[in-house]
Write a protein that holds these residues in place. Structure first.
Motif, mmCIF file in Angstrom:
data_model
loop_
_atom_site.group_PDB
_atom_site.id
_atom_site.type_symbol
_atom_site.label_atom_id
_atom_site.label_comp_id
_atom_site.label_asym_id
_atom_site.label_seq_id
_atom_site.Cartn_x
_atom_site.Cartn_y
_atom_site.Cartn_z
ATOM 1 N N GLU A 199 0.829 -1.205 0.000
ATOM 2 C CA GLU A 199 0.000 0.000 0.000
ATOM 3 C C GLU A 199 0.865 1.256 0.000
ATOM 4 O OE1 GLU A 199 -3.516 2.330 2.476
ATOM 5 O OE2 GLU A 199 -2.591 0.528 3.328
ATOM 6 N N ASP A 200 1.959 1.229 0.745
ATOM 7 C CA ASP A 200 2.836 2.392 0.788
ATOM 8 C C ASP A 200 3.410 2.705 -0.590
ATOM 9 O OD1 ASP A 200 2.659 3.143 3.516
ATOM 10 O OD2 ASP A 200 3.924 1.439 4.056
ATOM 11 N N CYS A 201 3.842 1.669 -1.317
ATOM 12 C CA CYS A 201 4.392 1.889 -2.663
ATOM 13 C C CYS A 201 3.368 2.544 -3.572
ATOM 14 C CB CYS A 201 4.854 0.568 -3.272
ATOM 15 S SG CYS A 201 6.265 -0.175 -2.428
ATOM 16 N N ILE A 202 2.126 2.058 -3.500
ATOM 17 C CA ILE A 202 1.058 2.619 -4.324
ATOM 18 C C ILE A 202 0.745 4.046 -3.876
ATOM 19 C CG2 ILE A 202 -1.366 2.357 -4.985
ATOM 20 C CD1 ILE A 202 -0.977 -0.702 -4.503
ATOM 21 N N LYS A 203 0.647 4.219 -2.570
ATOM 22 C CA LYS A 203 0.312 5.532 -2.009
ATOM 23 C C LYS A 203 1.391 6.563 -2.300
ATOM 24 C CE LYS A 203 -1.297 7.452 2.424
ATOM 25 N NZ LYS A 203 -1.572 7.095 3.838
ATOM 26 N N ILE A 204 2.651 6.152 -2.183
ATOM 27 C CA ILE A 204 3.776 7.060 -2.441
ATOM 28 C C ILE A 204 3.720 7.594 -3.868
ATOM 29 C CG2 ILE A 204 6.278 7.096 -2.831
ATOM 30 C CD1 ILE A 204 6.524 5.390 -0.269
ATOM 31 N N HIS A 205 3.497 6.704 -4.842
ATOM 32 C CA HIS A 205 3.472 7.162 -6.234
ATOM 33 C C HIS A 205 2.212 7.964 -6.542
ATOM 34 C CE1 HIS A 205 7.138 5.595 -8.012
ATOM 35 N NE2 HIS A 205 7.022 4.582 -7.177
ATOM 36 N N ALA A 206 1.126 7.675 -5.839
ATOM 37 C CA ALA A 206 -0.061 8.511 -6.001
ATOM 38 C C ALA A 206 0.237 9.933 -5.536
ATOM 39 C CB ALA A 206 -1.224 7.916 -5.194
ATOM 40 N N ILE A 207 0.984 10.061 -4.428
ATOM 41 C CA ILE A 207 1.367 11.380 -3.913
ATOM 42 C C ILE A 207 2.373 12.056 -4.832
ATOM 43 C CG2 ILE A 207 2.665 12.512 -2.062
ATOM 44 C CD1 ILE A 207 1.283 10.633 -0.092
ATOM 45 N N VAL A 208 3.392 11.302 -5.262
ATOM 46 C CA VAL A 208 4.422 11.864 -6.141
ATOM 47 C C VAL A 208 3.783 12.374 -7.435
ATOM 48 C CG1 VAL A 208 6.435 11.305 -7.560
ATOM 49 C CG2 VAL A 208 6.317 10.501 -5.194
ATOM 50 N N HIS A 209 2.913 11.561 -8.010
ATOM 51 C CA HIS A 209 2.245 11.965 -9.248
ATOM 52 C C HIS A 209 1.383 13.201 -9.020
ATOM 53 C CE1 HIS A 209 -0.883 11.892 -12.402
ATOM 54 N NE2 HIS A 209 0.062 11.360 -13.170
ATOM 55 N N HIS A 210 0.662 13.229 -7.905
ATOM 56 C CA HIS A 210 -0.185 14.386 -7.585
ATOM 57 C C HIS A 210 0.652 15.650 -7.453
ATOM 58 C CE1 HIS A 210 -2.036 17.113 -4.535
ATOM 59 N NE2 HIS A 210 -3.095 16.961 -5.305
ATOM 60 N N GLN A 211 1.770 15.575 -6.746
ATOM 61 C CA GLN A 211 2.598 16.752 -6.533
ATOM 62 C C GLN A 211 3.253 17.235 -7.834
ATOM 63 O OE1 GLN A 211 3.186 18.563 -3.306
ATOM 64 N NE2 GLN A 211 1.188 17.558 -3.396
ATOM 65 N N LEU A 212 3.830 16.317 -8.596
ATOM 66 C CA LEU A 212 4.546 16.711 -9.814
ATOM 67 C C LEU A 212 3.609 17.099 -10.952
ATOM 68 C CD1 LEU A 212 7.505 14.153 -9.839
ATOM 69 C CD2 LEU A 212 7.457 16.492 -8.977
ATOM 70 N N SER A 213 2.316 16.856 -10.777
ATOM 71 C CA SER A 213 1.332 17.296 -11.777
ATOM 72 C C SER A 213 0.895 18.734 -11.550
ATOM 73 C CB SER A 213 0.097 16.386 -11.737
ATOM 74 O OG SER A 213 0.430 15.058 -12.094
ATOM 75 N N ALA A 214 1.382 19.360 -10.477
ATOM 76 C CA ALA A 214 0.992 20.734 -10.162
ATOM 77 C C ALA A 214 1.506 21.693 -11.233
ATOM 78 C CB ALA A 214 1.545 21.136 -8.797
ATOM 79 N N PRO A 215 0.743 22.743 -11.548
ATOM 80 C CA PRO A 215 1.176 23.724 -12.560
ATOM 81 C C PRO A 215 2.536 24.345 -12.257
ATOM 82 C CG PRO A 215 -1.141 24.034 -12.035
ATOM 83 C CD PRO A 215 -0.631 23.017 -11.061
ATOM 84 N N ILE A 216 2.887 24.447 -10.971
ATOM 85 C CA ILE A 216 4.163 25.070 -10.613
ATOM 86 C C ILE A 216 5.362 24.278 -11.133
ATOM 87 C CG2 ILE A 216 4.489 23.886 -8.392
ATOM 88 C CD1 ILE A 216 5.338 26.615 -7.234
ATOM 89 N N PHE A 217 5.132 22.993 -11.496
ATOM 90 C CA PHE A 217 6.221 22.145 -11.990
ATOM 91 C C PHE A 217 6.253 22.044 -13.520
ATOM 92 C CE2 PHE A 217 6.202 20.008 -7.686
ATOM 93 C CZ PHE A 217 7.471 20.435 -7.345
ATOM 94 N N GLU A 218 5.353 22.733 -14.211
ATOM 95 C CA GLU A 218 5.315 22.606 -15.676
ATOM 96 C C GLU A 218 6.628 23.062 -16.310
ATOM 97 O OE1 GLU A 218 1.897 24.378 -17.456
ATOM 98 O OE2 GLU A 218 0.480 23.001 -16.468
ATOM 99 N N ASN A 219 7.187 24.174 -15.827
ATOM 100 C CA ASN A 219 8.461 24.640 -16.379
ATOM 101 C C ASN A 219 9.578 23.638 -16.115
ATOM 102 O OD1 ASN A 219 7.440 26.967 -17.466
ATOM 103 N ND2 ASN A 219 8.121 28.309 -15.821
ATOM 104 N N MET A 220 9.517 22.960 -14.971
ATOM 105 C CA MET A 220 10.524 21.949 -14.654
ATOM 106 C C MET A 220 10.432 20.766 -15.626
ATOM 107 S SD MET A 220 11.085 19.708 -11.164
ATOM 108 C CE MET A 220 9.843 18.482 -11.632
ATOM 109 N N LEU A 221 9.209 20.339 -15.936
ATOM 110 C CA LEU A 221 9.029 19.227 -16.875
ATOM 111 C C LEU A 221 9.467 19.635 -18.284
ATOM 112 C CD1 LEU A 221 5.603 17.711 -15.732
ATOM 113 C CD2 LEU A 221 7.904 17.111 -15.021
#
Length: 562
Positions: free
Chosen positions: A467-489
Motif C-alpha cells: 500500500e505504501d508503494c502505491i500511495k507514495i506514487h499517487a502522492i508523487v504523481h499528484h505533486q509533480l502534476s501541479a502547474p508550478i512544476f510545468e516549467n521543470m518538466l
C-alpha cells in the motif's frame, strides 16, 4: 615590479597582509588552478609559443589589472568562488517599488558593495520570490532573506544567469552532482560502472548548457574520482561487443536522433509529444549517507527488513513536451508467483479505488514484460491520446519497439494508425530521454524525502508495504502534476536538447521542502514536513501522508505568506 605592465602605484594594494608569503602562495595556487581549468576545457595550449605577441601582452595586462583589483578589495578566488560583476543598465518586468517612508534612502551597508559570487540556488530563490511578489520593494525582499540582492535591476541579470545554467562554477557543480548521483544509484542497484559511464553521465549533464566547452576529459574524470573517493576495483564480468561503443559514436548517435526528432516535432501539438520510460524503485529507498562522528570506523543504520532495500519494483510515468504528466502512473510490484493472490488482489483493488491516479500490476521480477507494457499502453496512454495523432519517444528496450504493437492499439475512426514512435538509440538515454535526463531524479528525490523523514525515524516506522508503494506514487504523481512544476518538466526536454525553449523553474526541493517551512507549523500545531505544490499550504507528515492530503487538496491559495 619594475618592467611589469600596469604596475603603477594606482593598482597597489593598501593592506600589507596581501603581500604576506601566505597570500602570495594562495595566489600562486589560484593561478595554477586557473590554468588547470583552461586546460581541461581546451581553452589554452599545453605549452607557450616561446614569443609574446602584442595581442597576448594586452590580454596579459588586462588579466594583471583585474588580479590586482581583486587583491586590492581583499577578494580571493577560491575553487568554489567566482567574482561576478552585475550590470545596472537593464530594464524589464522587475520594477523598483518605493515605500512611503524611507525606501529611497534604504541602502546596503558599505561593506556589502564589493563584488561577490552569488550561488545559482540563491539567485533562483530571489528571482522566484520577486516574481511571486512583484510589489515588494528591495527593503521588503531583504527582510525576507534576500539581503545579497543589491539592486532590483540585478534581477534581470540573475534571471539570464538562471536561463543559461549559472556561472562556470555553477555548471561544474551541477555536472559533478548529477554524475555522482547517477554513480550512487547504479552502485546501489549493483550495476557495473566504468570510467566511460562517468564520462557519459557528465556529458549528459553538460548537454543542458548551450555552448559550454565541457569534454569530460581524462583530467576531469581523474579529479572527479579523487574528490568522491572512487577507485577501480577488480571485476569478474566481461562486457559484450555491443557495450564497447566509443563516446564519439554515442554522441554522434544522440545528435542524429535529436536532429531527426526535431524535424518531426512541428507536426504535433506539444500535448501529444510524449516520452515514457520505466524506472526502478526500491521498496525502502535511502540516502546512502548519514551523519556520524568523524572517528567512527563503521557506520550502521537499522532497517526492519534488508529485503526492502535490495528488492525493487517498477514505475512508469509519461510526460508531454508541454510540461504535463499523463493522468495515470503505472506500477508493477514484485510478487513471488508473478501474480497477486486473491486476498492481496482484493486489497490492491481497494487501494486503487482510494488512490485514483495509479494503475497497479505485478510480475516475478517487478519489471515490465511486453504483455505488461501493452497493458500500460491500453490503460494509461490510450485514454489520454484517444484518436489524436501523437509522437512517442521510447528507449531501445526490445519489449516495446515493435511498430505493430502500436498500430493495433492506436487508430483513428478510419483505422489508420495515429502513433509515430521514435526509438532512442542504445546508450543514448542519459543524453536525450527527458524522463531519464532530469524527471526521474525529481521523482526519486521526493520518494526519499517521504521514506526518510524525521517523523518516521522518531516513530521507528517504515513505509515500505504494497500500500505504501502505491500511495507514495499517487502522492508523487499528484505533486509533480501541479502547474508550478510545468516549467521543470519542460526543462527536461530542453536538457535533452530536443527543444530550445527554457524558462526559470523550481525543483522539488525548492517547491516542497524550502528551509523556511521548518519555522512554520501545520494546522495541527506539529512541525511542518512539506509544502503542497498545489495548494501551497504547510503540512506535517501525519496530515500529509497518513491522512492522504491529495484527497482534500483545494484550489491554490492566493496568500503571500509562504
Amino acid at each position: 615590479m619594475e618592467g611589469v605592465p600596469g604596475s603603477s602605484s594606482e593598482h597597489e594594494c593598501d593592506s600589507n597582509s596581501l603581500h604576506s608569503e601566505e597570500s602570495k602562495l594562495r595566489l600562486k595556487d589560484a593561478i595554477k588552478h586557473l590554468e588547470q581549468l583552461l586546460l581541461e576545457n581546451d581553452l589554452v595550449a599545453p605549452e607557450s609559443s616561446g614569443t609574446i605577441s602584442h595581442e597576448a601582452m594586452q590580454i596579459g595586462q588586462d588579466l594583471y589589472k583585474s588580479t590586482v583589483e581583486i587583491l586590492g578589495s581583499k577578494m580571493f578566488v577560491e575553487t568554489e568562488e567566482l567574482i561576478m560583476a552585475e550590470s545596472d543598465d537593464e530594464e524589464g518586468q522587475f520594477e523598483e517599488i518605493q515605500d512611503d517612508d524611507d525606501s529611497e534612502q534604504y541602502m546596503l551597508p558599505e561593506k556589502d558593495k564589493s563584488m561577490e559570487y552569488i550561488p545559482l540556488d540563491y539567485k533562483i530563490k530571489v528571482v522566484n520570490m520577486a516574481k511571486e511578489h512583484p510589489k515588494w520593494t528591495l527593503k521588503t525582499l531583504h527582510k525576507q532573506g534576500c539581503s545579497r540582492l543589491k539592486s532590483m535591476k540585478h534581477l534581470y541579470r540573475w534571471e539570464e544567469d538562471i536561463k543559461h545554467g549559472g556561472t562556470i562554477i555553477d555548471k561544474y557543480s551541477i555536472i559533478n552532482s548529477w554524475t555522482y548521483d547517477r554513480f550512487v544509484e547504479a552502485r546501489v542497484n549493483y550495476q557495473q560502472v566504468t570510467t566511460r559511464n562517468l564520462q557519459e553521465w557528465a556529458l549528459s549533464a553538460a548537454s543542458q548548457f548551450e555552448n559550454f566547452p565541457f569534454k569530460a576529459s581524462k583530467p576531469w574524470v581523474i579529479k572527479f574520482k579523487k574528490q568522491n573517493r572512487i577507485k577501480q576495483r577488480k571485476i569478474t564480468k566481461y562486457v559484450t561487443e555491443k557495450e564497447t561503443a566509443t563516446l564519439e559514436e554515442i554522441l554522434a548517435a544522440a545528435d542524429i536522433f535529436r536532429k531527426q526528432t526535431q524535424v518531426l516535432i512541428p507536426n504535433f501539438h506539444k500535448d501529444f509529444i510524449i516520452n515514457t520510460d520505466q524506472t526502478g524503485c526500491q521498496y525502502q529507498s535511502t540516502f546512502n549517507r548519514t551523519l556520524s562522528t568523524q572517528r567512527a570506523k563503521a557506520v550502521f543504520v537499522q532497517h526492519k527488513s534488508s529485503n526492502k532495500i535490495s528488492h525493487s519494483y517498477t514505475a512508469q510515468y509519461a510526460m508531454t513536451m508541454s510540461g504535463k504528466l499523463l493522468p495515470l502512473v503505472f506500477i508493477c510490484l514484485q510478487e513471488a508467483t508473478g501474480a497477486f493472490g486473491s486476498k492481496v488482489k482484493k486489497a490492491v483493488d481497494e487501494f486503487v479505488k482510494i488512490y485514483q491516479n495509479v494503475k497497479v500490476t505485478s510480475s516475478k521480477s517487478g519489471k515490465l514484460t511486453t504483455y505488461l507494457y501493452t497493458q500500460f499502453l491500453k490503460e494509461v496512454l490510450s485514454p489520454y491520446v484517444k484518436h489524436e495523432k501523437f509522437l512517442l519517444l521510447i528507449d531501445s528496450w526490445g519489449g516495446q519497439t515493435n511498430p505493430a504493437l502500436y498500430d493495433d492499439i492506436f487508430q483513428d475512426d478510419n483505422n489508420v494508425g495515429t502513433c509515430t514512435i521514435k526509438v532512442i538509440p542504445p546508450k543514448c538515454t542519459p543524453l536525450c530521454q527527458p524522463c531519464d535526463v532530469y524527471f526521474y531524479r525529481q521523482v526519486k528525490n521526493l520518494i526519499k524525502r517521504l521514506q526518510n523523514c524525521s517523523f518516521l525515524i522518531e516513530q521507528k516506522r517504515e513505509i515500505a508495504s504494497r500500500e505504501d508503494c502505491i500511495k507514495i506514487h499517487a502522492i508523487v504523481h499528484h505533486q509533480l502534476s501541479a502547474p508550478i512544476f510545468e516549467n521543470m518538466l519542460r526543462y527536461a526536454w530542453f536538457a535533452s536538447k530536443l527543444t530550445d525553449e527554457r524558462e526559470v523553474f523550481m525543483n522539488v526541493n525548492e517547491v516542497c521542502f524550502p528551509l523556511d517551512i521548518l519555522k512554520k507549523s501545520c494546522d495541527c500545531k506539529n512541525v511542518t514536513f512539506i509544502r503542497c505544490a498545489h495548494c501551497r499550504a504547510n503540512y506535517c507528515f501525519a496530515c500529509f501522508y497518513d491522512k492522504y492530503h491529495p484527497s482534500t487538496c483545494t484550489v491554490p491559495s492566493t496568500s503571500t505568506d509562504e
